[in-house]
Design an enzyme around this catalytic site. Structure first.
Site, mmCIF file in Angstrom:
data_model
loop_
_atom_site.group_PDB
_atom_site.id
_atom_site.type_symbol
_atom_site.label_atom_id
_atom_site.label_comp_id
_atom_site.label_asym_id
_atom_site.label_seq_id
_atom_site.Cartn_x
_atom_site.Cartn_y
_atom_site.Cartn_z
ATOM 1 N N TRP A 1 0.819 -1.206 0.000
ATOM 2 C CA TRP A 1 0.000 0.000 0.000
ATOM 3 C C TRP A 1 0.859 1.263 0.000
ATOM 4 O O TRP A 1 0.366 2.351 -0.307
ATOM 5 C CB TRP A 1 -0.920 0.004 1.218
ATOM 6 N N ASP A 2 2.153 1.100 0.342
ATOM 7 C CA ASP A 2 3.082 2.237 0.325
ATOM 8 C C ASP A 2 3.003 2.988 -0.999
ATOM 9 O O ASP A 2 3.117 4.218 -1.041
ATOM 10 C CB ASP A 2 4.535 1.779 0.481
ATOM 11 N N GLU B 1 0.917 -1.998 12.545
ATOM 12 C CA GLU B 1 0.967 -3.461 12.582
ATOM 13 C C GLU B 1 1.191 -4.008 13.990
ATOM 14 O O GLU B 1 1.352 -5.228 14.163
ATOM 15 C CB GLU B 1 2.045 -3.951 11.620
ATOM 16 N N LYS C 1 3.529 0.917 16.149
ATOM 17 C CA LYS C 1 4.708 0.699 15.300
ATOM 18 C C LYS C 1 4.975 1.899 14.402
ATOM 19 O O LYS C 1 6.108 2.327 14.220
ATOM 20 C CB LYS C 1 4.517 -0.556 14.447
ATOM 21 N N GLN C 2 3.910 2.422 13.807
ATOM 22 C CA GLN C 2 4.048 3.510 12.840
ATOM 23 C C GLN C 2 2.778 4.348 12.859
ATOM 24 O O GLN C 2 1.745 3.915 13.350
ATOM 25 C CB GLN C 2 4.284 2.959 11.439
#
Length: 799
Positions: free
Chosen positions: A361-362, A488, A592-593
């Protein structure tokens, strides 16, 4: 120019002086050249010493079984891994029967330069053999942006002290021995001699090899031809075998003379075409390259890049290293997507085998926004690749008991390759990310033909996915349960805010596109009942909010989880996923992000400024940035809520992730999303670019460390420039029609005449705190100043 982390700091190039064998793996990634179709890692022409060899064709892969300790319904059965194809970069040199090898003799001078304006990788080496014979070698390498199938190398050798006999061996080498980092024996087996020879031919100075993969059934061809320039006669021989074609040239070169060889390479692959057809294809491409010639290829390359930089350049005054890093990022993003032409843009581009060469998806959420506003044709082609995989996405949705299209978490050919459900298939937001990229592209270009041929169908089938994945509860609220958002460390959760907001936009955009094109809607069986159901789901979308804390939980129930013990976590235990069980991460408030923070960016029109500030502060204290995707997004929102120095630190982290090897994995390729995050941090962060509802808006502000940022964009065919100073912003059209945009909420018309507008002050209060030891490295003024000092020569001993 100055040196940092082995690289010299220069505004338009990346240079490394001296020979450092231990650094080859990461420099080979940074020095990769590509056009989105062909990728050549920056290995030395002599092939050894080397870190990790790599020549890649976009979309060319081998299959292997996916391992499961216990099988389950809906698990993908086959994985895909990018293949190191036939290597045409190899040009070996013998000087009076002594091979040029940088590990022997002495390299009295050695530097390599990746030039962002010419699109070439250049090298100059002065080498003394073990017996004292000295030569100067100059090489220049490119992968053509204008002739998609072509790469070329100019190789020159000059004796420095005496007449010398030189022998050059120029190769096409298939099934190159390679060490794999994978711990999965199935993947290692797939990469061990993956190519089966089908045809080889060599005559005069040219040769061609054709191979196919053992399991995926893909066929590729590589061809080479040479132009040889020397003052005296030569002895040449060429031969070929299944995995090797080699031209050997022997020549006596006097002191002051030189041997110059131009090597033209052509690559092609297909899942359907025959051996004769592929052979003809690459031979024809070679003929075209020979006709253009080396100088012609250089001229075309420079013209292509001149046009690109006129639309995309970002100028940063006050931080020379950051300036270099942002242009490095823009150059590699171009290389990843310029000539993909209905192929994926992988997470590592074509710079290395990391992530098995998969696209995520990046691409849609990070890379395509850059391409949409700088080289929109490349964004269109990337979206056409997604459309070409629609049948696989429909099959995947059907397998999961859903309607519409469920696009894969990771893939090369469009089939799901993620063997881990919670951080794979459950991350359904990828389908909304694709729809968001479609909508952004349509708003930025007005490309009605694309919408009719591809866009409406993409929007319709992803909207159908959300309509079937979610449900109306007994209160009439529309819920999307059991999904994984961008974070995630929080998997298979209910009502992830990012996912729900993106799905809501997807549903509304699909309905609007069908209304614009009722004939297309009818073709796909969309009726008024279905349109009404999409609008009803969007209107009733559940967005959890905690009144007590005044923040949004990134997913329902997240704020009820226990806090992670950040104080008790050893700094050596990051990234956490390598040191702690997932079950523990999933039940704690540890991120995580950027997840909810990414929603603040992409769906910012759904939040008030006060909500953005509170949410940002809350999640800053819980985000550990174990992903390279995070820093760019955090830079954007930090700038929006007024924490400009923190935004500056995050921008630098995103931009320098690869040049500083922040995650210690650049050997496997560059991080395309983090490189795109550098543009996001500069343009969407300090430039304040937003495109909600198709209206371009800017809210520019500078951190105190920078003197000026200037960037260029394209929107609806108009190229325009935004220049940000500490107290004002200047807008003007470079070419095209006047353009209406917002400046800090005020509607303005941008024309060819520069217009200046004041930048309002903002008081953000105290900056938020990050988890202990997880704050970005400060870009203090002293650190920035050191990069403006004159350069000192870099020696091998000095490393």
């Amino acid at each position: 120019m100055t040196e940092t982390h082995g690289y010299e700091c220069s505004p338009w190039a990346l240079r490394w002086r001296g020979m450092d064998v231990d650094a080859l793996q990461r420099t080979e990634s940074a020095f990769a050249v590509s056009n989105g179709h062909i990728g050549l890692r920056g290995t030395l022409e002599e092939a050894e010493p080397r870190g990790l060899p790599g020549t890649y064709l976009n979309g060319f892969y081998e299959q292997h079984e996916l391992p499961y300790a216990e099988a389950g319904y809906g698990y993908p059965e086959e994985g895909q891994t990018v293949v190191n194809v036939t290597d045409g970069k190899i040009i070996r040199l013998l000087v009076e029967d002594e091979p040029l090898d940088m590990r022997y003799g002495a390299a009295t001078a050695h530097d390599r330069v990746l030039d962002f304006r010419t699109g070439t990788l250049c090298r100059t080496t002065e080498w003394s053999s073990p017996t004292g014979r000295r030569v100067r070698v100059r090489t220049e390498r490119l992968v053509s942006f204008t002739q998609r199938a072509i790469a070329a190398i100019r190789y020159e050798v000059e004796p420095l002290d005496e007449d010398l006999q030189l022998v050059v061996q120029s190769d096409l080498l298939a099934n190159e021995p390679i060490e794999s980092d994978t711990s999965d024996p199935r993947v290692a087996a797939a990469l061990n001699s993956p190519l089966v020879g089908e045809f080889h031919r060599a005559s005069e100075y040219n040769a061609v090899l054709v191979h196919r993969t053992r399991r995926s059934g893909l066929r590729m061809a590589a061809a080479m031809d040479h132009k040889i320039e020397v003052d005296d006669g030569i002895r040449a021989r060429i031969h070929s075998e299944e995995d090797l074609a080699r031209l050997t040239v022997a020549v006596d070169v006097p002191k002051g003379g030189r041997l110059r060889i131009t090597k033209f390479l052509a690559y092609g692959w297909s899942a359907q075409r025959s051996v004769p057809a592929l052979r003809s294809q690459v031979e024809a491409a070679l003929a075209g390259a020979r006709q253009t010639g080396w100088k012609g290829l250089l001229t075309e390359q420079r013209e292509f890049l001149d046009d690109y930089w006129r639309t995309s350049d970002v100028e940063i005054e006050g931080d020379p290293e950051l300036q270099q890093a942002v242009r490095f990022a823009l150059f590699h993003i171009l290389q990843a997507g310029a000539r993909g032409e209905s192929r994926a843009i992988a997470g590592k581009g074509l710079t290395g085998p990391g992530y098995d060469g998969h696209a995520f998806w990046d691409t849609e959420s990070f890379v395509l926004p850059v391409l949409t506003y700088t080289i929109p044709d490349a964004a269109r082609d990337a979206l056409r690749w997604r459309h070409s995989t629609m049948d696989k996405a429909r099959e995947r949705a059907h397998q999961l008991g859903l309607r519409g299209a469920a696009f894969p978490w990771r893939s090369i050919n469009g089939a799901e390759c993620s063997a881990y459900w919670p951080a794979g298939t459950a991350a359904f937001h990828v389908s909304a990310d694709i729809a968001d990229a479609v909508l952004r592209y349509l708003n930025a270009t007005g490309d009605e033909e694309f919408e009719r041929d591809y866009g409406t169908e993409l929007l319709v089938e992803t909207a159908r996915l959300w309509a079937s994945l979610g449900h109306h509860d007994r209160h009439g609220t529309f819920r999307i349960d059991g999904v994984t958002g961008p974070d995630e460390y929080s998997a298979v959760a209910d009502n992830n805010v990012y996912t729900n907001l993106m799905a809501r936009r997807n549903l509304m955009a699909a309905a609007e596109s069908c209304e614009r094109h009722p004939d297309i809607a009818a073709r796909f069986g969309v009726d008024t009942v279905e349109l009404d159901s999409w609008r009803a789901a969007a209107a009733a979308m559940f967005l959890p909010y905690d009144e007590e804390l005044g923040v949004h939980p990134q997913s329902e129930g997240f704020l009820d989880h226990d806090e992670w013990d950040y104080q008790g976590t050893d700094s050596a235990h990051y990234p956490l996923l390598l040191h702690y069980p997932y079950f523990d991460l999933y039940r704690k408030q540890v991120v995580k992000q950027a997840d909810l923070v990414l929603a603040l960016h992409l769906c910012g029109d759904s939040f008030s400024q006060e909500e953005k500030a509170r949410n940002f502060a809350y999640y800053e204290a819980r985000t550990v940035r174990d992903s390279s995707l995070s820093a760019g997004t955090q830079a954007v929102i930090a700038a929006e809520v007024g924490h400009l120095e923190l935004a500056y630190d995050y921008l630098a982290e995103a931009a320098l992730t690869d040049l500083h090897d922040v995650h210690n994995n650049v050997r496997n390729g560059l991080h395309m999303a983090s490189l795109a995050g550098a543009w996001q941090g500069a343009v969407a962060g300090f430039g304040g670019l937003r495109d909600h509802g198709g209206t371009l808006a800017f809210a520019p502000r500078l951190p105190p460390q920078l003197e000026r940022i200037t960037f260029r964009l394209m929107f609806r065919g108009t190229r325009f420039q935004v220049e940000i100073d500490p107290d004002q912003a200047t807008y003007h059209v470079v070419s095209g029609a006047p353009l209406e945009v917002l400046h800090h909420g005020e509607r303005i018309t941008v024309t060819a005449e520069p217009q200046r507008y004041a930048i309002p002050k903002i008081d953000a209060g105290e900056p938020p705190k990050q988890p202990p030891g997880r704050a970005p490295m400060r870009r203090d003024s002293e650190a920035v100043r050191q990069y403006a000092e004159p350069a000192n020569p870099i020696t091998e001993e000095g490393r």
